[in-house]
Design a protein around this motif. Structure first.
Motif, PDB file in Angstrom:
ATOM      1  N   MET A 130       0.915  -1.312   0.051  1.00 25.53           N
ATOM      2  CA  MET A 130      -0.038  -0.153   0.016  1.00 25.53           C
ATOM      3  C   MET A 130       1.013   1.189   0.219  1.00 25.53           C
ATOM      4  SD  MET A 130      -3.319  -1.102   2.462  1.00 25.53           S
ATOM      5  CE  MET A 130      -4.146   0.520   1.883  1.00 25.53           C
ATOM      6  N   ALA A 131       1.948   1.191   0.665  1.00 22.76           N
ATOM      7  CA  ALA A 131       2.803   2.503   0.742  1.00 22.76           C
ATOM      8  C   ALA A 131       3.743   2.470  -0.547  1.00 22.76           C
ATOM      9  CB  ALA A 131       3.941   2.166   1.961  1.00 22.76           C
ATOM     10  N   GLY A 132       3.894   1.544  -1.113  1.00 18.83           N
ATOM     11  CA  GLY A 132       4.555   1.397  -2.711  1.00 18.83           C
ATOM     12  C   GLY A 132       3.693   2.074  -3.561  1.00 18.83           C
ATOM     13  N   PHE A 133       2.633   1.634  -3.340  1.00 16.06           N
ATOM     14  CA  PHE A 133       1.302   2.032  -4.592  1.00 16.06           C
ATOM     15  C   PHE A 133       1.080   3.432  -4.253  1.00 16.06           C
ATOM     16  CE2 PHE A 133      -3.043   2.783  -6.086  1.00 16.06           C
ATOM     17  CZ  PHE A 133      -2.596   2.354  -7.572  1.00 16.06           C
ATOM     18  N   ARG A 134       0.917   3.883  -3.058  1.00 20.52           N
ATOM     19  CA  ARG A 134       0.439   5.397  -2.564  1.00 20.52           C
ATOM     20  C   ARG A 134       1.425   6.377  -3.556  1.00 20.52           C
ATOM     21  NH1 ARG A 134       1.495   5.628   2.435  1.00 20.52           N
ATOM     22  NH2 ARG A 134      -0.169   4.507   3.037  1.00 20.52           N
ATOM     23  N   ALA A 135       2.545   6.069  -3.827  1.00 24.30           N
ATOM     24  CA  ALA A 135       3.599   6.993  -4.223  1.00 24.30           C
ATOM     25  C   ALA A 135       3.346   7.241  -5.833  1.00 24.30           C
ATOM     26  CB  ALA A 135       4.801   6.593  -4.202  1.00 24.30           C
ATOM     27  N   ILE A 136       2.466   6.118  -6.367  1.00 23.50           N
ATOM     28  CA  ILE A 136       2.549   6.086  -7.753  1.00 23.50           C
ATOM     29  C   ILE A 136       0.820   6.140  -8.197  1.00 23.50           C
ATOM     30  CG2 ILE A 136       4.438   4.909  -8.454  1.00 23.50           C
ATOM     31  CD1 ILE A 136       3.014   2.464  -8.761  1.00 23.50           C
ATOM     32  N   SER A 137       0.143   6.227  -7.319  1.00 19.03           N
ATOM     33  CA  SER A 137      -1.368   6.413  -7.381  1.00 19.03           C
ATOM     34  C   SER A 137      -1.524   7.542  -8.575  1.00 19.03           C
ATOM     35  CB  SER A 137      -2.083   6.395  -6.234  1.00 19.03           C
ATOM     36  OG  SER A 137      -1.735   7.510  -5.309  1.00 19.03           O
ATOM     37  N   GLY A 138      -1.146   8.598  -8.211  1.00 17.74           N
ATOM     38  CA  GLY A 138      -1.313   9.768  -9.090  1.00 17.74           C
ATOM     39  C   GLY A 138      -1.106   9.570 -10.594  1.00 17.74           C
ATOM     40  N   ILE A 139       0.057   8.972 -10.729  1.00 20.13           N
ATOM     41  CA  ILE A 139       0.579   8.481 -12.102  1.00 20.13           C
ATOM     42  C   ILE A 139      -0.627   7.523 -12.853  1.00 20.13           C
ATOM     43  CG2 ILE A 139       2.217   7.411 -13.607  1.00 20.13           C
ATOM     44  CD1 ILE A 139       4.433   8.385 -11.440  1.00 20.13           C
ATOM     45  N   THR A 140      -0.974   6.502 -12.098  1.00 24.22           N
ATOM     46  CA  THR A 140      -1.865   5.511 -12.689  1.00 24.22           C
ATOM     47  C   THR A 140      -3.195   6.236 -12.963  1.00 24.22           C
ATOM     48  OG1 THR A 140      -1.105   4.120 -10.862  1.00 24.22           O
ATOM     49  CG2 THR A 140      -3.443   3.459 -11.944  1.00 24.22           C
ATOM     50  N   LEU A 141      -3.967   7.080 -12.276  1.00 26.17           N
ATOM     51  CA  LEU A 141      -5.064   7.697 -12.414  1.00 26.17           C
ATOM     52  C   LEU A 141      -4.711   8.739 -13.699  1.00 26.17           C
ATOM     53  CD1 LEU A 141      -6.638   8.795  -9.249  1.00 26.17           C
ATOM     54  CD2 LEU A 141      -7.317   6.934 -10.746  1.00 26.17           C
ATOM     55  N   ALA A 142      -3.698   9.672 -13.595  1.00 27.99           N
ATOM     56  CA  ALA A 142      -3.447  10.476 -14.877  1.00 27.99           C
ATOM     57  C   ALA A 142      -3.339   9.580 -16.111  1.00 27.99           C
ATOM     58  CB  ALA A 142      -2.244  11.265 -14.676  1.00 27.99           C
ATOM     59  N   LEU A 143      -2.704   8.558 -16.032  1.00 29.18           N
ATOM     60  CA  LEU A 143      -2.534   7.715 -17.227  1.00 29.18           C
ATOM     61  C   LEU A 143      -3.936   7.123 -17.875  1.00 29.18           C
ATOM     62  CD1 LEU A 143       0.915   5.825 -16.724  1.00 29.18           C
ATOM     63  CD2 LEU A 143       0.372   7.833 -18.305  1.00 29.18           C
ATOM     64  N   PHE A 144      -4.800   6.556 -17.007  1.00 24.89           N
ATOM     65  CA  PHE A 144      -6.164   5.979 -17.151  1.00 24.89           C
ATOM     66  C   PHE A 144      -7.185   7.230 -17.660  1.00 24.89           C
ATOM     67  CE2 PHE A 144     -10.395   5.268 -15.757  1.00 24.89           C
ATOM     68  CZ  PHE A 144     -10.639   4.309 -16.598  1.00 24.89           C
ATOM     69  N   ILE A 145      -7.230   8.292 -17.106  1.00 26.36           N
ATOM     70  CA  ILE A 145      -7.831   9.138 -17.436  1.00 26.36           C
ATOM     71  C   ILE A 145      -7.685   9.697 -18.860  1.00 26.36           C
ATOM     72  CG2 ILE A 145      -8.786  11.336 -17.006  1.00 26.36           C
ATOM     73  CD1 ILE A 145      -8.535  10.633 -14.108  1.00 26.36           C
ATOM     74  N   THR A 146      -6.573  10.145 -19.063  1.00 23.16           N
ATOM     75  CA  THR A 146      -6.111  10.609 -20.417  1.00 23.16           C
ATOM     76  C   THR A 146      -6.087   9.549 -21.510  1.00 23.16           C
ATOM     77  OG1 THR A 146      -3.557  10.405 -19.769  1.00 23.16           O
ATOM     78  CG2 THR A 146      -4.623  12.526 -19.556  1.00 23.16           C
ATOM     79  N   SER A 147      -5.851   8.180 -21.128  1.00 26.58           N
ATOM     80  CA  SER A 147      -6.139   7.431 -22.152  1.00 26.58           C
ATOM     81  C   SER A 147      -7.492   7.196 -22.650  1.00 26.58           C
ATOM     82  CB  SER A 147      -5.445   5.986 -21.560  1.00 26.58           C
ATOM     83  OG  SER A 147      -4.208   5.883 -21.368  1.00 26.58           O
ATOM     84  N   VAL A 148      -8.440   7.165 -21.825  1.00 25.66           N
ATOM     85  CA  VAL A 148      -9.998   7.236 -22.005  1.00 25.66           C
ATOM     86  C   VAL A 148     -10.039   8.315 -23.077  1.00 25.66           C
ATOM     87  CG1 VAL A 148     -12.236   7.323 -21.375  1.00 25.66           C
ATOM     88  CG2 VAL A 148     -10.645   5.978 -20.144  1.00 25.66           C
ATOM     89  N   ALA A 149      -9.746   9.570 -22.642  1.00 19.16           N
ATOM     90  CA  ALA A 149     -10.106  10.770 -23.619  1.00 19.16           C
ATOM     91  C   ALA A 149      -9.189  10.636 -24.887  1.00 19.16           C
ATOM     92  CB  ALA A 149      -9.757  12.059 -22.702  1.00 19.16           C
ATOM     93  N   THR A 150      -8.106  10.234 -24.827  1.00 20.28           N
ATOM     94  CA  THR A 150      -7.522  10.261 -26.158  1.00 20.28           C
ATOM     95  C   THR A 150      -7.960   9.195 -26.885  1.00 20.28           C
ATOM     96  OG1 THR A 150      -5.471  11.134 -24.968  1.00 20.28           O
ATOM     97  CG2 THR A 150      -5.294   9.887 -27.227  1.00 20.28           C
ATOM     98  N   GLY A 151      -8.386   8.129 -26.538  1.00 25.93           N
ATOM     99  CA  GLY A 151      -9.174   6.994 -27.427  1.00 25.93           C
ATOM    100  C   GLY A 151     -10.370   7.515 -27.809  1.00 25.93           C
ATOM    101  N   VAL A 152     -11.235   8.199 -27.117  1.00 23.83           N
ATOM    102  CA  VAL A 152     -12.635   8.668 -27.490  1.00 23.83           C
ATOM    103  C   VAL A 152     -12.120   9.848 -28.613  1.00 23.83           C
ATOM    104  CG1 VAL A 152     -14.584   9.657 -26.937  1.00 23.83           C
ATOM    105  CG2 VAL A 152     -13.892   8.020 -25.414  1.00 23.83           C
ATOM    106  N   ILE A 153     -11.428  10.592 -28.404  1.00 12.91           N
ATOM    107  CA  ILE A 153     -11.285  11.684 -29.159  1.00 12.91           C
ATOM    108  C   ILE A 153     -10.675  11.269 -30.795  1.00 12.91           C
ATOM    109  CG2 ILE A 153      -9.836  13.867 -29.677  1.00 12.91           C
ATOM    110  CD1 ILE A 153     -10.027  14.310 -26.798  1.00 12.91           C
ATOM    111  N   THR A 154      -9.588  10.316 -30.594  1.00 11.80           N
ATOM    112  CA  THR A 154      -8.803   9.962 -31.962  1.00 11.80           C
ATOM    113  C   THR A 154     -10.081   8.993 -32.723  1.00 11.80           C
ATOM    114  OG1 THR A 154      -6.857   9.695 -30.607  1.00 11.80           O
ATOM    115  CG2 THR A 154      -7.267   8.438 -32.657  1.00 11.80           C
TER     116      THR A 154
END
Length: 715
Positions: free
Chosen positions: A400-424
């Protein structure tokens, strides 16, 4: 006492406060910019909706104003033309101009005035003959680059135009309802910035949490109550957060003008549109310090349980399998509408799609520690080096401590992948005709009740334009709901041919079937109408084939607009109508790219703060490892692997789930198949992850300075 403790810890305490304040300032500034951006988009949409007002709005005592809006195009850019005519002295005046123009007069937006001055007269300015009265004000424009013209006319003339309506008020703020797709994209982009920012603030306020826990545990042992400890911790965190919040407001105001000039959504904003509402200000001004104080209080939970909780640390319980449940549930909800009934309204569609995406996002956060633990255990089994084994065992011990540091990166990549896939995908299916194709060289116009014929003057004018290769007149089919008719002799070879013996054929309005393309091998179905009877039917469409040059298309467009201003659809090239929507989506794509970069940058800062905090809290164990013979190089590998391995592993999963969610959405919503993003999307992701790795590397020199032999002594 809390304030004194916050600054009385020497250079370490001051540094911690500065780091927290800077982190909160960046986060608060981005939150303010996000709120202001949402407000600016709503203003743009509301002003656009005001061009298509509700005639029932406003009072009924004023003399009505005739109002008709038409879309025009120039080099793929949309020009909005509003024809107006006052019916009396009391008629309302359109917003943005001092008076209603009369016949032969017009007002133009600043961008259109510049375009008119820079373009050949017969390509654009000839469409708007008359006297230029001045410039349209910002209140009527959606953006500084809007192309808008308000043309005066007589009530009889304007009343015959398509979509003409009578208005008794033009000052109403008509609420704009965005399209479902735009709502979705805006929502995920906003979330793509908000979640990493909130994680960043929470990570910063937990800096040196272990050292502070030890200090507060000592205070508990000498008689301090849990409530007193909570108040002291909250004051310490809130003091830095308040200073950072104030600095965040300063940063937002300083850079607001620069932000407005960037066409994030395809159009620039007016600086005044990047405004903040009172709830926005209160959410940031009160919510950010309160959130920082709450994060500090939560981080001290073990101290509140027992003053000896810090010294009795044990391995946290491993994440359970049920953390995976939200992921398939969210994907199942998105996939259900591939076979289930789709809500008919935009609000209904948003109500089913957004919860599914939020459920997948929540599932990523919940499943992240479990995925981190699984990856760490796999790495531990395959490791052959000390650094790899130590890093893997530590991640498996506290995923949990190891993932906490990268949770922001995970969400940023997921959200923008959805937006980019829909737009493209949408841009690929609704974009303009490919450059150089026959479609892109075909200009056509359309009318419900067209003229009886096209005059020889118009035909001669079109044929005289350099680059015009053919002019075909299509006539209304007497059979209702059937395609228009044309004489076989008037079908250019590039658009197909008639069957053997046919004299008249049914063809598409512009020889290009909907979502299709021009085809010289196409055989058009024959019609039972004779050539003589065909000449008696009203004109439905005029199709002009050109060499594809912009000058030929625009000169022919100008001739058709002047000759037939009452045509229901203005002269257009296939894709002109979609170009504005496609350009808007490309603007959203640009915003999605910015979100990727900003989200990864923020998440990288969170990662840096987390790594530095972890180094500071583990200085004694690392010092003992050095005394036991481990080199600094091995310890650096341990720290790098602890951050890089889960980040890269979860990044791949987040991007894959994002594109899968985008596929489910576009398939259920529009029936499209996902168009894979281009190389630039993956290049941005690789660049962002590389920057995160560089941030991790920048913290490693600190390891040697804080793990000297003097640190190994028991405190």
């Amino acid at each position: 006492m809390g304030l004194r403790l916050a600054v009385a810890g020497g250079r370490e305490a001051i540094t911690r406060l500065i780091v927290i304040a800077v982190a909160v300032a960046v986060g608060a500034g981005l939150l303010l910019a996000t709120f202001a951006g949402v407000n600016a988009v709503n203003v743009q949409l509301t002003r656009y909706a005001a061009l298509y007002p509700d005639p029932s709005a406003g009072g009924s005592d004023a003399d009505p104003l005739w109002w008709a809006v038409r879309e025009d195009y120039f080099h793929g850019e949309q020009i909005l033309r509003a024809d107006v005519a006052a019916t009396g002295a009391g008629s309302p005046i359109p917003v943005g101009i001092p008076k209603t123009p009369g016949p032969g007069e017009y007002y133009a937006s600043p961008a259109l005035r510049r375009l008119l001055a820079a373009t050949a007269h017969d390509q654009l300015a000839a469409r708007y003959p008359g006297r230029d009265l001045g410039t349209i004000g910002d209140a009527a424009l959606t953006a500084p680059d809007s192309l808008l013209i308000i043309v005066g006319g007589t009530p009889e003339r304007v009343g015959r135009l398509p979509h003409a309506q009578q208005l008794t008020s033009t000052g109403d703020n008509t609420p704009a309802i965005p399209a479902t797709v735009v709502d979705l994209i805006m929502s995920v982009i906003v979330a793509g910035l908000l979640f990493p920012v909130l994680i960043f603030i929470g990570t910063a306020t937990r800096l040196s949490a272990a050292r502070r826990e030890q200090r507060f545990a000592a205070m508990r042992l000498v008689g301090a109550t849990p409530r007193q400890i909570s108040v002291i911790a909250a004051i310490e965190a809130a003091a830095a957060a308040v200073a950072g919040t104030v600095l965040g407001f300063v940063l937002f105001l300083a850079f607001r003008g620069s932000l407005a000039a960037v066409p994030f959504t395809g159009d620039r904003f007016f600086p005044g549109d990047l405004s903040l509402s009172v709830p926005n200000i209160l959410v940031v001004a009160l919510g950010v310090p309160a959130g920082a104080a709450l994060a500090a209080a939560v981080s001290l939970n073990r101290v509140r349980v027992s003053p000896l909780g810090v010294s009795r640390r044990v391995t946290p319980r491993a994440p359970r399998w049920y953390r995976l449940l939200p992921l398939p549930l969210g994907l199942a909800e998105l996939a259900f509408f591939l076979i289930g009934p789709m809500p008919e309204t935009s609000d209904g569609q948003m109500a089913v799609f957004l919860p599914g995406l939020l459920l997948v996002m929540t599932g990523l956060l919940l499943a992240g520690p479990l995925l981190t633990m699984a990856g760490a255990r796999f790495l531990a089994r395959r490791s052959t080096r000390p650094a790899t084994l130590i890093a893997a065992r530590r991640l498996a011990d506290n995923p949990m401590a190891g993932f906490r540091a990268i949770s922001g990166i995970t969400l940023a990549l997921f959200i923008t992948s959805v937006a980019t896939g829909v737009i493209t995908t949408i841009v690929a299916n609704r974009g303009t005709a490919p450059t150089g194709s026959i479609d892109a060289a075909t200009l056509s116009t359309y009318a419900h009740d067209g003229p009886a014929s096209v005059t020889g003057t118009v035909l001669a004018g079109l044929h005289s334009v350099p680059g015009v290769r053919s002019v075909s007149v299509l006539r209304q089919n007497p059979v209702e709901h059937h395609d228009p008719l044309v004489a076989c002799a008037d079908i250019p070879a590039v658009y197909g041919r008639c069957g053997t013996g046919a004299a008249v054929a049914e063809v598409a309005n512009d020889f290009i079937p909907y979502r299709g393309s021009a085809d010289s091998t196409r055989v058009w179905p024959a019609a039972s109408v004779s050539v003589g009877a065909l000449a008696q039917l009203p004109v439905e469409s005029v199709v002009v084939g050109t060499d594809g040059s912009a000058a030929a298309i625009e000169r022919a467009r100008t001739i058709l607009e002047l000759a037939y201003p009452d045509f229901f659809v203005a002269p257009n090239v296939p894709g002109d109508f979609e170009s504005e929507f496609a350009n808007t989506l490309r603007g959203w794509q640009q915003l999605a790219d910015v979100t990727i970069v900003a989200g990864l940058a923020i998440a990288g800062c969170s990662l840096a703060v987390s790594v530095v905090g972890g180094l500071t809290e583990r200085r004694r164990p690392f010092s003992l490892l050095r005394l036991s013979g481990a080199s600094v190089r091995v310890l650096r590998r341990v720290v790098a692997l602890e951050s890089a391995v889960p980040m890269l592993t979860v990044a791949v999963i987040a991007v894959g789930l994002g594109l899968l969610s985008a596929q489910l959405f576009v398939k259920a919503q529009m029936g499209y198949t996902l168009e894979p993003p281009g190389p630039e999307f993956y290049a941005v992701i690789v660049a962002g992850l590389t920057a995160c790795l560089a941030i991790i590397a920048s913290t490693l020199p600190l390891l040697e300075r804080i793990t000297g032999p003097e640190t190994a002594r028991s405190e």
